[in-house]
Design an enzyme around this catalytic site. Sequence first.
Site: not given
Length: 339
Positions: A9, A261
């Site tokens: 995303d 991340h």
Amino acid sequence: MRKIILDTDPGCDDAMAIAYAFCHPQIELLALTTVFGNINVGYSTRNAQFILETLGATKVAVAKGAAVPSVQTPLPPADFVHGADGIGNVYPGSTPDKPAEVTINLNPDARHAVVEELDAADFIIASARANPGEITLVAVGPLTNIAEAYRREPQLPTLVAGLVIMGGTVDEPGNVTPLAEANFFNDPHAADSLMAGDWPMTLIGLDVTHKIMLGDSALKRMDNNAGQTGSLLWESSRFYVDFYMTKSVVDNPPERQCAMHDAAAIAYVLIPDAFEVQSGPARVIPDGMASGQLAIDRKGYDYGTLHWQDRPATHACMAVDSERVREHFLQTIIEHHIR
Ligand code: RIB
Ligand code: CA
């Protein structure tokens, strides 16, 4: 050579993962499948194309996926973390308060210039069936596409080489609630449905990604030494670093920094021995105050509850050689960028 489909995303840290996967010589990045999350799926798909164009990744496919979670009502996008356009307001024509509407003139010969006919779930299924046991699915957004592919093809766990997920948190506090990490919070039902499957699955959660912070000095090293790839990662991380400096992930940070991340999931594919895992049957709480919480039974007591029974062990990364992962990422971008 590891074949990867990256479900994403994008997303500022997603851009780091996409660049890492595309640049590393041991990875064949087959495709990006896009999902809502940091931004709506229209922008995340357009950002995926823009990132690939910038990297010179002309052979990588793009397949568009889910616009909303599998069950719960959609949550607002994390534009306060990733900017109005989802990529730090660096998409051509974007401004901090108005994401650019136009799509860039993608290279018409570039495969990524067109979005695949198949949606993300069907693209994943078709690719896995055509390359049984060869493709590692790496998921760095809400798990809606992966769960939908599993719903459509229950044999999917046997058709992939692995499923590596950036998501969840076990002991580290959450980043959306005290208990929940963003990708799981955005579609807890999808995450929980995957924990029930017998996948070769590993979770790269906040327990390790909050230990691998990326400082401006490292980001500037890429800006100075990795062409337009490094400059994209520098420029798209400005807004993202500003956000992290308002959020005390690390007390008294040594410099302006952010969490990388999603790149940690790619690092796990390449150097898994830099991580330590703990295992056990896992649930993801689907609703209520604890919605999105990852709950792993690491003791295996006979609790007399059915919720964790008949679930295979899920492996969650709980420790990491942060310096090794950070340097591996930086060296890959600096030494192997194409553009
Ligand atoms: O919690 C971090 C995750 O949520 C990352 O994948 C980030 O890109 C956001 O999607
Ligand atoms: Ca992401």
